[in-house]
Design a protein around this motif. Structure first.
Motif, PDB file in Angstrom:
ATOM      1  N   GLN A  50      40.443 -46.909   4.537  1.00 22.15           N
ATOM      2  CA  GLN A  50      40.088 -46.028   5.644  1.00 22.15           C
ATOM      3  C   GLN A  50      38.589 -46.096   5.896  1.00 22.15           C
ATOM      4  O   GLN A  50      37.796 -46.139   4.948  1.00 22.15           O
ATOM      5  N   LEU A  51      38.203 -46.080   7.165  1.00 19.67           N
ATOM      6  CA  LEU A  51      36.798 -45.933   7.514  1.00 19.67           C
ATOM      7  C   LEU A  51      36.482 -44.449   7.642  1.00 19.67           C
ATOM      8  O   LEU A  51      37.281 -43.680   8.180  1.00 19.67           O
ATOM      9  N   PRO A  52      35.321 -44.021   7.161  1.00 24.78           N
ATOM     10  CA  PRO A  52      35.015 -42.582   7.125  1.00 24.78           C
ATOM     11  C   PRO A  52      34.556 -42.040   8.472  1.00 24.78           C
ATOM     12  O   PRO A  52      34.275 -42.783   9.413  1.00 24.78           O
ATOM     13  N   ASP A  53      34.495 -40.697   8.535  1.00 22.78           N
ATOM     14  CA  ASP A  53      33.810 -39.954   9.603  1.00 22.78           C
ATOM     15  C   ASP A  53      34.527 -39.973  10.948  1.00 22.78           C
ATOM     16  O   ASP A  53      33.886 -39.812  11.993  1.00 22.78           O
ATOM     17  N   LEU A  54      35.845 -40.152  10.961  1.00 23.62           N
ATOM     18  CA  LEU A  54      36.603 -39.979  12.195  1.00 23.62           C
ATOM     19  C   LEU A  54      37.325 -38.633  12.148  1.00 23.62           C
ATOM     20  O   LEU A  54      37.931 -38.286  11.134  1.00 23.62           O
ATOM     21  N   PRO A  55      37.279 -37.855  13.262  1.00 23.45           N
ATOM     22  CA  PRO A  55      37.929 -36.547  13.267  1.00 23.45           C
ATOM     23  C   PRO A  55      39.414 -36.648  13.579  1.00 23.45           C
ATOM     24  O   PRO A  55      39.954 -35.902  14.398  1.00 23.45           O
ATOM     25  N   LEU A  56      40.112 -37.577  12.928  1.00 23.90           N
ATOM     26  CA  LEU A  56      41.516 -37.839  13.181  1.00 23.90           C
ATOM     27  C   LEU A  56      42.283 -37.871  11.868  1.00 23.90           C
ATOM     28  O   LEU A  56      41.707 -38.169  10.821  1.00 23.90           O
ATOM     29  N   PRO A  57      43.576 -37.570  11.895  1.00 21.38           N
ATOM     30  CA  PRO A  57      44.366 -37.749  10.673  1.00 21.38           C
ATOM     31  C   PRO A  57      44.298 -39.200  10.221  1.00 21.38           C
ATOM     32  O   PRO A  57      44.302 -40.120  11.038  1.00 21.38           O
ATOM     33  N   GLU A  58      44.233 -39.418   8.927  1.00 24.80           N
ATOM     34  CA  GLU A  58      44.139 -40.775   8.410  1.00 24.80           C
ATOM     35  C   GLU A  58      45.492 -41.480   8.487  1.00 24.80           C
ATOM     36  O   GLU A  58      46.541 -40.874   8.267  1.00 24.80           O
ATOM     37  N   ASP A  59      45.448 -42.771   8.782  1.00 25.35           N
ATOM     38  CA  ASP A  59      46.650 -43.587   8.673  1.00 25.35           C
ATOM     39  C   ASP A  59      46.978 -43.783   7.200  1.00 25.35           C
ATOM     40  O   ASP A  59      46.087 -43.981   6.373  1.00 25.35           O
ATOM     41  N   THR A  60      48.260 -43.757   6.884  1.00 24.69           N
ATOM     42  CA  THR A  60      48.689 -44.003   5.520  1.00 24.69           C
ATOM     43  C   THR A  60      49.919 -44.898   5.529  1.00 24.69           C
ATOM     44  O   THR A  60      50.790 -44.759   6.391  1.00 24.69           O
ATOM     45  N   ALA A  61      49.967 -45.820   4.582  1.00 22.84           N
ATOM     46  CA  ALA A  61      51.151 -46.652   4.389  1.00 22.84           C
ATOM     47  C   ALA A  61      51.859 -46.262   3.092  1.00 22.84           C
ATOM     48  O   ALA A  61      52.685 -47.009   2.588  1.00 22.84           O
ATOM     49  N   ASN A  62      51.513 -45.094   2.576  1.00 26.47           N
ATOM     50  CA  ASN A  62      52.085 -44.590   1.335  1.00 26.47           C
ATOM     51  C   ASN A  62      52.588 -43.175   1.595  1.00 26.47           C
ATOM     52  O   ASN A  62      51.785 -42.271   1.873  1.00 26.47           O
ATOM     53  N   LEU A  63      53.892 -42.969   1.510  1.00 22.95           N
ATOM     54  CA  LEU A  63      54.465 -41.659   1.810  1.00 22.95           C
ATOM     55  C   LEU A  63      54.049 -40.594   0.806  1.00 22.95           C
ATOM     56  O   LEU A  63      54.223 -39.396   1.065  1.00 22.95           O
ATOM     57  N   ARG A  64      53.489 -41.000  -0.321  1.00 29.24           N
ATOM     58  CA  ARG A  64      53.008 -40.034  -1.315  1.00 29.24           C
ATOM     59  C   ARG A  64      51.631 -39.502  -0.961  1.00 29.24           C
ATOM     60  O   ARG A  64      51.184 -38.515  -1.541  1.00 29.24           O
ATOM     61  N   LEU A  65      50.933 -40.162  -0.055  1.00 33.00           N
ATOM     62  CA  LEU A  65      49.548 -39.837   0.262  1.00 33.00           C
ATOM     63  C   LEU A  65      49.391 -39.590   1.756  1.00 33.00           C
ATOM     64  O   LEU A  65      50.129 -40.143   2.573  1.00 33.00           O
ATOM     65  N   GLY A  66      48.396 -38.773   2.122  1.00 37.37           N
ATOM     66  CA  GLY A  66      48.106 -38.565   3.534  1.00 37.37           C
ATOM     67  C   GLY A  66      49.024 -37.544   4.179  1.00 37.37           C
ATOM     68  O   GLY A  66      49.732 -36.794   3.506  1.00 37.37           O
ATOM     69  N   PRO A  67      49.048 -37.517   5.510  1.00 37.20           N
ATOM     70  CA  PRO A  67      49.850 -36.527   6.230  1.00 37.20           C
ATOM     71  C   PRO A  67      51.343 -36.734   6.018  1.00 37.20           C
ATOM     72  O   PRO A  67      51.789 -37.834   5.653  1.00 37.20           O
ATOM     73  N   ASP A  68      52.109 -35.687   6.240  1.00 37.69           N
ATOM     74  CA  ASP A  68      53.563 -35.777   6.147  1.00 37.69           C
ATOM     75  C   ASP A  68      54.103 -36.628   7.291  1.00 37.69           C
ATOM     76  O   ASP A  68      53.571 -36.616   8.406  1.00 37.69           O
ATOM     77  N   LEU A  69      55.174 -37.354   7.021  1.00 40.46           N
ATOM     78  CA  LEU A  69      55.831 -38.141   8.061  1.00 40.46           C
ATOM     79  C   LEU A  69      56.468 -37.206   9.084  1.00 40.46           C
ATOM     80  O   LEU A  69      57.106 -36.211   8.727  1.00 40.46           O
ATOM     81  N   ASN A  70      56.292 -37.525  10.353  1.00 42.00           N
ATOM     82  CA  ASN A  70      56.908 -36.750  11.422  1.00 42.00           C
ATOM     83  C   ASN A  70      58.434 -36.781  11.276  1.00 42.00           C
ATOM     84  O   ASN A  70      59.031 -37.829  11.031  1.00 42.00           O
ATOM     85  N   ASN A  71      59.070 -35.631  11.454  1.00 42.49           N
ATOM     86  CA  ASN A  71      60.525 -35.535  11.278  1.00 42.49           C
ATOM     87  C   ASN A  71      61.292 -36.432  12.241  1.00 42.49           C
ATOM     88  O   ASN A  71      62.429 -36.819  11.954  1.00 42.49           O
ATOM     89  N   GLU A  72      60.696 -36.766  13.374  1.00 37.59           N
ATOM     90  CA  GLU A  72      61.375 -37.630  14.331  1.00 37.59           C
ATOM     91  C   GLU A  72      61.544 -39.050  13.815  1.00 37.59           C
ATOM     92  O   GLU A  72      62.312 -39.837  14.381  1.00 37.59           O
ATOM     93  N   LEU A  73      60.834 -39.399  12.732  1.00 40.06           N
ATOM     94  CA  LEU A  73      60.817 -40.774  12.244  1.00 40.06           C
ATOM     95  C   LEU A  73      61.651 -40.980  10.984  1.00 40.06           C
ATOM     96  O   LEU A  73      61.558 -42.032  10.346  1.00 40.06           O
ATOM     97  N   LEU A  74      62.487 -40.019  10.636  1.00 36.09           N
ATOM     98  CA  LEU A  74      63.254 -40.144   9.399  1.00 36.09           C
ATOM     99  C   LEU A  74      64.166 -41.369   9.418  1.00 36.09           C
ATOM    100  O   LEU A  74      64.451 -41.950   8.368  1.00 36.09           O
ATOM    101  N   ALA A  75      64.621 -41.784  10.605  1.00 41.71           N
ATOM    102  CA  ALA A  75      65.516 -42.939  10.697  1.00 41.71           C
ATOM    103  C   ALA A  75      64.835 -44.245  10.307  1.00 41.71           C
ATOM    104  O   ALA A  75      65.511 -45.229   9.988  1.00 41.71           O
ATOM    105  N   VAL A  76      63.494 -44.286  10.338  1.00 46.52           N
ATOM    106  CA  VAL A  76      62.764 -45.517   9.979  1.00 46.52           C
ATOM    107  C   VAL A  76      61.831 -45.287   8.797  1.00 46.52           C
ATOM    108  O   VAL A  76      60.961 -46.109   8.516  1.00 46.52           O
ATOM    109  N   LEU A  77      62.023 -44.200   8.077  1.00 47.96           N
ATOM    110  CA  LEU A  77      61.175 -43.859   6.933  1.00 47.96           C
ATOM    111  C   LEU A  77      61.049 -44.989   5.914  1.00 47.96           C
ATOM    112  O   LEU A  77      59.945 -45.259   5.420  1.00 47.96           O
ATOM    113  N   PRO A  78      62.138 -45.703   5.551  1.00 47.89           N
ATOM    114  CA  PRO A  78      62.007 -46.734   4.506  1.00 47.89           C
ATOM    115  C   PRO A  78      61.079 -47.889   4.868  1.00 47.89           C
ATOM    116  O   PRO A  78      60.685 -48.650   3.985  1.00 47.89           O
TER     117      PRO A  78
END
Length: 236
Positions: A50-78
């Protein structure tokens, strides 16, 4: 930009295709689970930089880290993660060739997954030769997800290719860990390569790997095998 009027491939069938994703093999389920558990000891702590100092939620490719996955995306969670491995491509001019590939599937809590795939040509010894394909885009889900509804759940995949192509795929989840899609439209720039529509089948297979096959119409011909690969989880 020009649009190919015959670009759309046939819509996804009502039954799973007989040609399963590349790399599917039969073997010991216990061994596959053990391998996946052992691998997760390393992959579970990794994430994309991640690059620092952006006022945005961070992108994460790890479901254990970062923001919660949007409920609309449960069909493609894996799909969320970073995947690396090798596959086989087919060039209509030069024939079959091996390639390496990395796919990054991330999210920031929004109602979409971010997708980036890069591949590179390998020689007969598995050594790097040159860059190959590069695509970026987004997975989205539309519909209410109620079986039999007039607004059934649809998987959308919007891709932009470095070869000058933009594609929109529509499809559906076949199971909780497999997805079938077909192009609705293909648009190319004035310098873009001439290709037709495509079908893709993705699935999580034995050992937790991501495997896929792509069939594509090349220059107004028939659907033909184009790409297949089996990728292991590197992050997540």
């Amino acid at each position: 930009m020009s649009q190919n009027p015959d670009a759309g491939a046939d819509p996804p069938s009502e039954h799973p295709p007989t040609n399963a994703p590349a790399g599917v093999r039969r073997g010991s389920g216990d061994a596959a689970v053990a391998d996946a558990i052992e691998r997760s000891k390393t992959t579970a702590s990794r994430n994309i930089p991640q690059l620092p100092d952006l006022p945005l939620p961070e992108d994460t490719a790890n479901l254990r880290l970062g923001p919660d996955l949007n409920n609309e995306l449960l069909a493609v969670l894996p799909l969320v993660g970073v995947w690396r491995g090798e596959g086989e491509g087919h060039d209509p001019d030069t024939g079959d060739y091996p390639f390496g590939q990395q796919i990054i599937v991330s999210h920031n809590g929004g109602n979409y997954l971010k997708w980036e795939s890069q591949s590179w040509v390998l020689d007969a010894n598995g050594e790097y030769v040159r860059p190959d394909l590069h695509e970026t885009g987004f997975w989205r889900i539309s519909g209410d997800g109620i079986p039999g509804s007039t607004n059934e759940e649809v998987v959308e995949l919007l891709l932009t290719h470095s070869s000058g192509i933009v594609e929109l795929f529509y499809g559906r989840a076949l199971t909780q860990s497999s997805w079938e899609l077909a192009t609705d439209v293909v648009i190319r720039s004035t310098s873009g390569v001439l290709v037709g529509g495509a079908k893709r089948l993705y699935g999580i297979v034995e050992g937790g790997d991501l495997a896929y096959v792509e069939e594509r119409i090349i220059a107004d011909g028939e659907l033909r095998p184009h790409l297949s690969a089996r990728l292991s989880r590197y992050v997540g």
